[in-house]
Scaffold this motif. Structure first.
Motif, PDB file in Angstrom:
ATOM      1  N   ARG A 158       0.553  -1.183   0.118  1.00  0.00           N
ATOM      2  CA  ARG A 158       0.296   0.043  -0.208  1.00  0.00           C
ATOM      3  C   ARG A 158       0.776   0.965  -0.102  1.00  0.00           C
ATOM      4  NH1 ARG A 158      -4.884   1.581   4.220  1.00  0.00           N
ATOM      5  NH2 ARG A 158      -6.469   2.403   2.753  1.00  0.00           N
ATOM      6  N   LEU A 159       2.618   1.815   0.765  1.00  0.00           N
ATOM      7  CA  LEU A 159       2.999   1.682   0.701  1.00  0.00           C
ATOM      8  C   LEU A 159       3.168   2.602  -0.684  1.00  0.00           C
ATOM      9  CD1 LEU A 159       3.622   4.570   1.834  1.00  0.00           C
ATOM     10  CD2 LEU A 159       5.736   3.689   3.002  1.00  0.00           C
ATOM     11  N   GLN A 160       4.143   1.353  -1.534  1.00  0.00           N
ATOM     12  CA  GLN A 160       4.753   1.292  -2.401  1.00  0.00           C
ATOM     13  C   GLN A 160       3.950   2.180  -2.869  1.00  0.00           C
ATOM     14  OE1 GLN A 160       6.858  -2.211  -3.588  1.00  0.00           O
ATOM     15  NE2 GLN A 160       5.618  -2.005  -5.613  1.00  0.00           N
ATOM     16  N   GLU A 161       2.471   1.742  -3.552  1.00  0.00           N
ATOM     17  CA  GLU A 161       1.657   2.148  -4.575  1.00  0.00           C
ATOM     18  C   GLU A 161       1.504   3.667  -4.314  1.00  0.00           C
ATOM     19  OE1 GLU A 161      -1.993   0.092  -4.145  1.00  0.00           O
ATOM     20  OE2 GLU A 161      -1.212  -0.905  -5.210  1.00  0.00           O
ATOM     21  N   LEU A 162       1.272   3.985  -2.854  1.00  0.00           N
ATOM     22  CA  LEU A 162       1.612   5.635  -3.095  1.00  0.00           C
ATOM     23  C   LEU A 162       2.293   6.314  -2.475  1.00  0.00           C
ATOM     24  CD1 LEU A 162       0.012   7.946  -1.366  1.00  0.00           C
ATOM     25  CD2 LEU A 162       1.198   6.903   1.228  1.00  0.00           C
ATOM     26  N   ILE A 163       3.774   5.958  -2.872  1.00  0.00           N
ATOM     27  CA  ILE A 163       4.613   6.551  -3.111  1.00  0.00           C
ATOM     28  C   ILE A 163       5.064   6.821  -4.517  1.00  0.00           C
ATOM     29  CG2 ILE A 163       7.512   6.978  -2.750  1.00  0.00           C
ATOM     30  CD1 ILE A 163       5.713   7.040  -0.259  1.00  0.00           C
TER      31      ILE A 163
END
Length: 265
Positions: A158-163
């Motif tokens: 999820r954080l990877q997609e956000l970044i």
């Protein structure tokens, strides 16, 4: 004398009344021209480099203040105790260029919190809060450079997609550090370094696929075990029945044997 006094007092009284009327009129106009009196304590308006600025830094706020002037260009809400950002929190600020929410207690951002800011906003500071996980859709359509450093991030897909969905502010990427992670070896590392070495979304997909295969294999093994048990149980019952038939008189035994054989087949 009385009449003379009355004549002298009359213009003085009128003058006092006129002065009081003018004073009340000025107070009334002042309240209309200066609505800042309705702002939370510690908040004030100013003009910086030709831009209208609304500052509420270190004002002990626990929510985004209402009635912010809709022609505000810069909004500073840093160093407060704001815990979350609700939907449409800034929808009435179409001219906002900079938004500083750093050093708060923000742990949750509702979808649509930044709705209405896509056109002009170019700087969004969310550093030094309590963000652990945020959906990439929270920043959809935003063109602003975002500072996400110094938050207790969970490093996962999820954080990877956000970044990958936002444009990070200059020199802020190194401050996005894994406070926790789906893989223990990533804790304490800068997330961009983790992303360079590992595709967390691909790892998650592989893990999910393996889990599905293990589940399917488990069900398949249970079905096979049941079939084997069922066949063995029927064979045991047939064997016992044949032994029983052998103990019967020959004529009755033959008829029962033929019946048993046809049943087994």
């Amino acid at each position: 004398v009385t009449v003379a006094r009355g004549v002298l007092l009359h213009p003085i009284t009128m003058g006092l009344l006129q002065s009081l009327f003018l004073l009340l009129l000025l107070l009334l106009l002042g309240s209309c021209l200066h609505p800042a009196a309705a702002f939370p304590k510690g908040c004030y308006l100013s003009e910086e480099e030709g831009l209208k600025t609304f500052r509420c830094s270190n004002a002990q706020l626990t929510e985004v203040p209402r009635d912010i002037p809709n022609d505000t260009n810069k909004l500073y809400l840093d160093s407060n105790q704001i815990p979350f950002l609700p939907r449409d929190a800034f929808r009435d600020l179409p001219l906002l260029l900079e938004l500083d929410l750093s050093h708060n207690a923000i742990a949750r951002i509702e979808s649509g919190a930044f709705q209405g800011l896509a056109e002009h906003l170019h700087s969004l500071d969310l550093s030094s809060n309590r963000l652990v996980s945020v959906s990439k859709d929270t920043f959809s359509n935003l063109k602003a450079k975002v500072n996400l450093s110094n938050n207790p991030w969970l490093c996962d897909c999820r954080l990877q997609e956000l970044i990958r969905a936002v444009e990070l502010a200059a020199d802020s990427s190194g401050g996005i550090v894994c406070d926790s992670s789906t893989q223990e070896e990533h804790v304490g590392k800068a997330f961009l370094q983790v992303m360079a070495d590992t595709d967390l979304c691909n790892v998650y997909k592989k893990t999910t696929d393996i889990a599905m295969l293990v589940t399917m294999f488990g069900w398949f093994a249970m079905v096979i075990s049941y079939l084997v048990y069922y066949v063995r149980q029927n064979q045991e019952d047939a064997r016992r029945h044949l032994e029983y038939l052998k103990s019967l008189p020959s004529k009755q035994r033959r008829s029962e044997e033929s019946s048993t054989i046809s049943t087994v087949v």
